[in-house]
Design a protein around this motif. Sequence first.
Motif, PDB file in Angstrom:
ATOM      1  N   TYR A  21       0.816  -1.216   0.000  1.00  0.00           N
ATOM      2  CA  TYR A  21       0.000   0.000   0.000  1.00  0.00           C
ATOM      3  C   TYR A  21       0.846   1.261   0.000  1.00  0.00           C
ATOM      4  N   TRP A  55       1.386   1.629  -3.686  1.00  0.00           N
ATOM      5  CA  TRP A  55       0.194   2.103  -4.413  1.00  0.00           C
ATOM      6  C   TRP A  55      -0.154   3.547  -4.092  1.00  0.00           C
ATOM      7  N   THR A  71       2.145   5.229  -6.469  1.00  0.00           N
ATOM      8  CA  THR A  71       2.083   4.942  -7.906  1.00  0.00           C
ATOM      9  C   THR A  71       0.692   5.125  -8.508  1.00  0.00           C
ATOM     10  N   VAL A  72      -0.371   4.878  -7.736  1.00  0.00           N
ATOM     11  CA  VAL A  72      -1.709   5.051  -8.327  1.00  0.00           C
ATOM     12  C   VAL A  72      -1.976   6.528  -8.658  1.00  0.00           C
ATOM     13  N   MET A 130      -0.213   7.179 -11.749  1.00  0.00           N
ATOM     14  CA  MET A 130      -0.940   6.630 -12.902  1.00  0.00           C
ATOM     15  C   MET A 130      -2.023   7.611 -13.353  1.00  0.00           C
ATOM     16  N   MET A 158     -10.122   4.591  -2.412  1.00  0.00           N
ATOM     17  CA  MET A 158     -10.013   3.170  -2.754  1.00  0.00           C
ATOM     18  C   MET A 158      -8.878   2.495  -1.975  1.00  0.00           C
ATOM     19  N   LEU A 159      -7.729   3.180  -1.884  1.00  0.00           N
ATOM     20  CA  LEU A 159      -6.564   2.544  -1.262  1.00  0.00           C
ATOM     21  C   LEU A 159      -6.660   2.526   0.259  1.00  0.00           C
ATOM     22  N   GLY A 196      -9.200  -0.022   1.183  1.00  0.00           N
ATOM     23  CA  GLY A 196      -8.667  -1.339   0.853  1.00  0.00           C
ATOM     24  C   GLY A 196      -7.655  -1.799   1.898  1.00  0.00           C
ATOM     25  N   GLY A 231     -13.965  -3.949   1.398  1.00  0.00           N
ATOM     26  CA  GLY A 231     -13.719  -4.192  -0.027  1.00  0.00           C
ATOM     27  C   GLY A 231     -14.788  -3.548  -0.882  1.00  0.00           C
ATOM     28  N   SER A 266     -14.171   0.181  -0.946  1.00  0.00           N
ATOM     29  CA  SER A 266     -13.023   0.438  -1.814  1.00  0.00           C
ATOM     30  C   SER A 266     -13.420   0.327  -3.284  1.00  0.00           C
ATOM     31  N   THR A 267     -14.257  -0.675  -3.575  1.00  0.00           N
ATOM     32  CA  THR A 267     -14.689  -0.881  -4.957  1.00  0.00           C
ATOM     33  C   THR A 267     -15.507   0.304  -5.471  1.00  0.00           C
ATOM     34  N   TYR A 325      -6.821  -6.543  -9.287  1.00  0.00           N
ATOM     35  CA  TYR A 325      -6.554  -6.268  -7.864  1.00  0.00           C
ATOM     36  C   TYR A 325      -7.724  -6.685  -6.963  1.00  0.00           C
ATOM     37  N   TYR A 331      -7.828  -9.520  -3.979  1.00  0.00           N
ATOM     38  CA  TYR A 331      -8.309  -9.190  -2.618  1.00  0.00           C
ATOM     39  C   TYR A 331      -9.316 -10.221  -2.119  1.00  0.00           C
ATOM     40  N   ASP A 333       0.341  -5.664 -11.231  1.00  0.00           N
ATOM     41  CA  ASP A 333       1.309  -4.567 -11.255  1.00  0.00           C
ATOM     42  C   ASP A 333       2.128  -4.584 -12.542  1.00  0.00           C
ATOM     43  N   ASN A 390      -0.179  -3.350 -15.375  1.00  0.00           N
ATOM     44  CA  ASN A 390      -0.613  -1.959 -15.339  1.00  0.00           C
ATOM     45  C   ASN A 390       0.536  -0.963 -15.328  1.00  0.00           C
ATOM     46  N   LYS A 391       1.604  -1.298 -14.603  1.00  0.00           N
ATOM     47  CA  LYS A 391       2.704  -0.337 -14.530  1.00  0.00           C
ATOM     48  C   LYS A 391       3.561  -0.416 -15.793  1.00  0.00           C
TER      49      LYS A 391
HETATM   50  C1  LIG Z   1     -11.150  -2.230  -5.990  1.00  0.00           C
HETATM   51  C2  LIG Z   1     -10.354  -2.741  -4.796  1.00  0.00           C
HETATM   52  C3  LIG Z   1      -8.976  -2.604  -4.728  1.00  0.00           C
HETATM   53  C4  LIG Z   1      -8.321  -2.006  -5.896  1.00  0.00           C
HETATM   54  C5  LIG Z   1      -7.015  -1.792  -6.112  1.00  0.00           C
HETATM   55  C6  LIG Z   1      -6.482  -1.226  -7.321  1.00  0.00           C
HETATM   56  C7  LIG Z   1      -7.357  -0.927  -8.481  1.00  0.00           C
HETATM   57  C8  LIG Z   1      -5.146  -0.959  -7.353  1.00  0.00           C
HETATM   58  C9  LIG Z   1      -4.454  -0.417  -8.480  1.00  0.00           C
HETATM   59  C10 LIG Z   1      -3.116  -0.299  -8.461  1.00  0.00           C
HETATM   60  C11 LIG Z   1      -2.356   0.191  -9.579  1.00  0.00           C
HETATM   61  C12 LIG Z   1      -3.000   0.506 -10.870  1.00  0.00           C
HETATM   62  C13 LIG Z   1      -1.023   0.361  -9.425  1.00  0.00           C
HETATM   63  C14 LIG Z   1      -0.211   0.810 -10.504  1.00  0.00           C
HETATM   64  O1  LIG Z   1       0.779   1.424 -10.389  1.00  0.00           O
HETATM   65  C15 LIG Z   1      -8.204  -3.064  -3.489  1.00  0.00           C
HETATM   66  C16 LIG Z   1      -7.404  -1.898  -2.909  1.00  0.00           C
HETATM   67  C17 LIG Z   1      -7.292  -4.227  -3.815  1.00  0.00           C
HETATM   68  C18 LIG Z   1      -9.126  -3.481  -2.347  1.00  0.00           C
HETATM   69  C19 LIG Z   1     -10.327  -4.221  -2.811  1.00  0.00           C
HETATM   70  C20 LIG Z   1     -11.162  -3.417  -3.737  1.00  0.00           C
END
Ligand SMILES: CC1=C(/C=C/C(C)=C/C=C/C(C)=C/C=O)C(C)(C)CCC1
Lengths: 235, 235
Positions: free
Chosen positions: A77, A80, A83-84, A87, A115-116, A119, A134, A137-138, A183, A187, A212, A215-216
């Motif tokens: 976390y 993220w 980085t998020v 992004m 979200m983070l 989460g 969750g 966060s969603t 992600y 979870y 990761d 997406n990264k």
């Molecule tokens: C929806 C959701 C989540 C989404 C996480 C995401 C979408 C993370 C994206 C990270 C990225 C894109 C990193 C890139 O550098 C969690 C936190 C797991 C918790 C459960 C619900």
Amino acid sequence: GLDRIINSDPVAITFFIGYMAMFASSVFFFVERGSVDGKWKLSLLVSALITGIAAVHYYYMRDFYLQTGSSPTAFRYVDWTLTVPLMCVEFYLLTKPFGAKGGTLFKLIVASLVMLVTGYIGETSGIDSNIMWGIISTLGYLYIVYEVFAGDVAKLAHGSNSPALGNAMFLLKIFITLGWSIYPIGYMVLPGNLLSGAFEVSSIDLFYNLADAINKIGFGLVIYSVAIAESTKSK
Amino acid sequence: GLDRIINSDPVAITFFIGYMAMFASSVFFFVERGSVDGKWKLSLLVSALITGIAAVHYYYMRDFYLQTGSSPTAFRYVDWTLTVPLMCVEFYLLTKPFGAKGGTLFKLIVASLVMLVTGYIGETSGIDSNIMWGIISTLGYLYIVYEVFAGDVAKLAHGSNSPALGNAMFLLKIFITLGWSIYPIGYMVLPGNLLSGAFEVSSIDLFYNLADAINKIGFGLVIYSVAIAESTKSK
Ligand SMILES: CC1=C(/C=C/C(C)=C/C=C/C(C)=C/C=O)C(C)(C)CCC1
Ligand SMILES: CC1=C(/C=C/C(C)=C/C=C/C(C)=C/C=O)C(C)(C)CCC1
């Protein structure tokens, strides 16, 4: 320790692959920043920072996992949190030629922080409440999806005369909906959550490491190929 | 050790985020120095140095905190002794086009050193005298605020014909009054001081880490956006 390597623990192996992939990508984006035109340099620098920051955190996570055998949730976390939002900056830079505004970037960053934070609470709060967190966060995640498909970002998506840029906008949607959805699926392997039992708990890191990388690095390469296409065009 | 990570100690987590944010910002400012016009290169270099110096100190502080669980006060003031005068240099470079003088820079640096030396004595002197030293330190801080609002710096603030620069001068005031005020608020959680009881002692580092992110990185980004605006204008 080393026994996890000797026994080819798949989670440990993906941490090794992830670390080196992030590091190499960061070097790649830094160096190739010199090969693209003016405004694309900033996008490539942001990609280099995202993967570079992740390389450092993969280094910590790998170590933590080798030593403890458990999920390096806090480091994940921490990564993220940095980085998020970056992004989101990347999306903003991509849609700026279409007229994206700073306000939209701000909304995306706030939604991603919601979200983070929720989460993280969910991942550390245990079996009884991780479904609830969750879901909250969603909602943050779905807001981002909404912005890209129907909100501010979507409104901009028309009116490009560059096929490369139009294509990148299309891929952006794919990444946000499919790439990012890995992600929350990961979870759900937490004890007490929807997929617990179907997968081992430790596979949460397999999902996160895969996501990761996609997406990264993957999204960074999309930006890179647009940048190259646009740069050769203008020559 | 690692147990503070496993238990998601918020102070430890903000040291990790702070370290990486400073490091990434420093790389960003170093690289982007190449994208701005002549006189702005120096401002971006100073921002890169401020965040780079902080990255190293965050690395020490993080380690110290993980090992001892207490506030890395000495490292904090080592950092500020270098970065606060550099922040004053940053203000000076920004106001130079309005006619800022070296003498004003000197006054700001002296005031900030008074603020820091007395603040450090206060943080290490214990329950009976930290209020007194905090007040003396605050006088140094208020002198800086005075210079910016009514003194030498304020007198310069008129007579700019660039909206970007005018805007930056406005933001400078906000940073000095609101951004910098987070530090004395953090100081007040020390035992025997005004906010002790309302927050835990360890939250002093939460305040300082937040304030550092805002003032070092946030203000650096303000300078960066002015630099970009002024550089594209002149093309
Ligand atoms: C929806 C959701 C989540 C989404 C996480 C995401 C979408 C993370 C994206 C990270 C990225 C894109 C990193 C890139 O550098 C969690 C936190 C797991 C918790 C459960 C619900
Ligand atoms: C007024 C006051 C303080 C002010 C500290 C400040 C204002 C620090 C600023 C640091 C910056 C701006 C660093 C950036 O690089 C102390 C010393 C906590 C002691 C209590 C009274």
